[in-house]
Enzyme design. Structure first.
Site, mmCIF file in Angstrom:
data_model
loop_
_atom_site.group_PDB
_atom_site.id
_atom_site.type_symbol
_atom_site.label_atom_id
_atom_site.label_comp_id
_atom_site.label_asym_id
_atom_site.label_seq_id
_atom_site.Cartn_x
_atom_site.Cartn_y
_atom_site.Cartn_z
ATOM 1 C CE LYS A 13 -13.865 10.105 -35.633
ATOM 2 N NZ LYS A 13 -14.072 11.527 -35.303
ATOM 3 N NE ARG A 89 -8.224 12.197 -31.682
ATOM 4 C CZ ARG A 89 -9.334 11.614 -31.212
ATOM 5 N NH1 ARG A 89 -9.426 10.314 -31.140
ATOM 6 N NH2 ARG A 89 -10.342 12.348 -30.823
ATOM 7 N NE ARG A 126 -19.591 14.504 -28.012
ATOM 8 C CZ ARG A 126 -18.486 14.142 -28.671
ATOM 9 N NH1 ARG A 126 -18.569 13.318 -29.692
ATOM 10 N NH2 ARG A 126 -17.316 14.614 -28.317
ATOM 11 N NE ARG A 128 -16.473 13.043 -24.884
ATOM 12 C CZ ARG A 128 -15.899 12.680 -26.019
ATOM 13 N NH1 ARG A 128 -16.472 11.772 -26.789
ATOM 14 N NH2 ARG A 128 -14.758 13.212 -26.397
ATOM 15 N NE ARG A 139 -12.528 16.911 -28.091
ATOM 16 C CZ ARG A 139 -13.815 16.841 -27.771
ATOM 17 N NH1 ARG A 139 -14.308 17.614 -26.837
ATOM 18 N NH2 ARG A 139 -14.578 16.003 -28.388
HETATM 19 P P1 AMP Z 1 -12.670 10.884 -28.685
HETATM 20 O O1 AMP Z 1 -13.665 10.182 -27.843
HETATM 21 O O2 AMP Z 1 -12.202 10.064 -29.853
HETATM 22 O O3 AMP Z 1 -13.128 12.259 -29.090
HETATM 23 O O4 AMP Z 1 -11.372 11.101 -27.768
HETATM 24 C C1 AMP Z 1 -11.415 11.889 -26.587
HETATM 25 C C2 AMP Z 1 -10.023 12.310 -26.195
HETATM 26 O O5 AMP Z 1 -9.209 11.156 -25.941
HETATM 27 C C3 AMP Z 1 -9.255 13.093 -27.254
HETATM 28 O O6 AMP Z 1 -9.568 14.478 -27.220
HETATM 29 C C4 AMP Z 1 -7.804 12.803 -26.860
HETATM 30 O O7 AMP Z 1 -7.421 13.568 -25.745
HETATM 31 C C5 AMP Z 1 -7.883 11.350 -26.420
HETATM 32 N N1 AMP Z 1 -7.639 10.409 -27.543
HETATM 33 C C6 AMP Z 1 -8.516 9.505 -28.074
HETATM 34 N N2 AMP Z 1 -7.958 8.804 -29.065
HETATM 35 C C7 AMP Z 1 -6.672 9.257 -29.181
HETATM 36 C C8 AMP Z 1 -5.588 8.958 -30.035
HETATM 37 N N3 AMP Z 1 -5.700 8.035 -31.011
HETATM 38 N N4 AMP Z 1 -4.431 9.644 -29.857
HETATM 39 C C9 AMP Z 1 -4.307 10.559 -28.892
HETATM 40 N N5 AMP Z 1 -5.299 10.924 -28.065
HETATM 41 C C10 AMP Z 1 -6.476 10.279 -28.189
#
Ligand code: AMP
Length: 187
Positions: A13, A89, A126, A128, A139
């Site tokens: 995404k 989310r 990736r 990270r 996750r």
């Molecule tokens: P992402 O880069 O979208 O995979 O987000 C990395 C991490 O940030 C996730 O595993 C969550 O811990 C946190 N995170 C990002 N967006 C949200 C959200 N909308 N609600 C809660 N946690 C979030």
């Protein structure tokens, strides 16, 4: 218009949203993961509080997330395209998004789908800090339990489109750009 990008971690995404925002005038990519990582990097209080959730693969609490993006969402103009990546989310975040968004602006939710082996391979590639095998499993579990129900929520609203995210980056980008443009024109 607000475009909600849904789908599991690692599905691409963010890659798509960044590419589209770089290519199309007036299209913006808003990634809550990127916002959180910037807070962690800056060592802010929010970043310190968020970090333990992120490192564990858990979700940062809804009120923190809504506080971060509500204002930006409410300022989305009719000619703009805001690509929301990683938000909402949870059902509570989806409700907060609906409340903050200008009336009628949420017109498209794109559900990026790919099989688990493809997702795991992409995540492991990736590098990270939250891309270790254990955290990835957590996750994916959090995604299935808490975020995946939003697919049905948007389907019931009649705005869900599924995107086969196992294709090449270019093929997906062309498909997604075309879908967004056609929904923009329906307005
Ligand atoms: P992402 O880069 O979208 O995979 O987000 C990395 C991490 O940030 C996730 O595993 C969550 O811990 C946190 N995170 C990002 N967006 C949200 C959200 N909308 N609600 C809660 N946690 C979030």
């Amino acid at each position: 218009m607000i475009v909600v990008l849904l789908g599991p971690p690692g599905v691409g995404k963010g890659t798509q949203a960044a590419a589209l925002a770089g290519q199309e005038d007036g299209w913006t990519h808003l990634s809550t993961g990127d916002l959180l990582r910037a807070e962690v990097e800056a060592g802010s209080e929010l970043g310190r509080a968020a970090r333990r959730y992120m490192d564990a693969g858990d979700l940062v609490p809804d009120e923190v997330m809504v506080g971060m993006v509500a204002d930006r969402i409410s300022r989305t103009g009719p000619d703009q395209v805001l690509l929301l990546d990683g938000f909402p989310r949870t059902p509570a975040q989806a409700e907060a998004l609906a409340a903050a968004a200008p009336g009628g602006s949420i017109r498209l939710a794109l559900y990026f789908s790919a099989s688990d082996p493809v997702l795991e391979a992409r995540l492991m590639g990736r590098g990270r800090s939250d891309d270790t095998r254990e955290v990835i499993q957590r996750r994916l579990e959090v995604y299935r339990e808490t975020t995946a129900p939003l697919i049905a929520w948007y389907r019931d609203q009649g705005i869900l489109r599924e995107v086969d995210a196992e294709r090449s980056i270019e093929a997906i980008q062309e498909d997604v750009a075309g879908t967004i443009r056609s929904v923009l024109q329906e307005a």
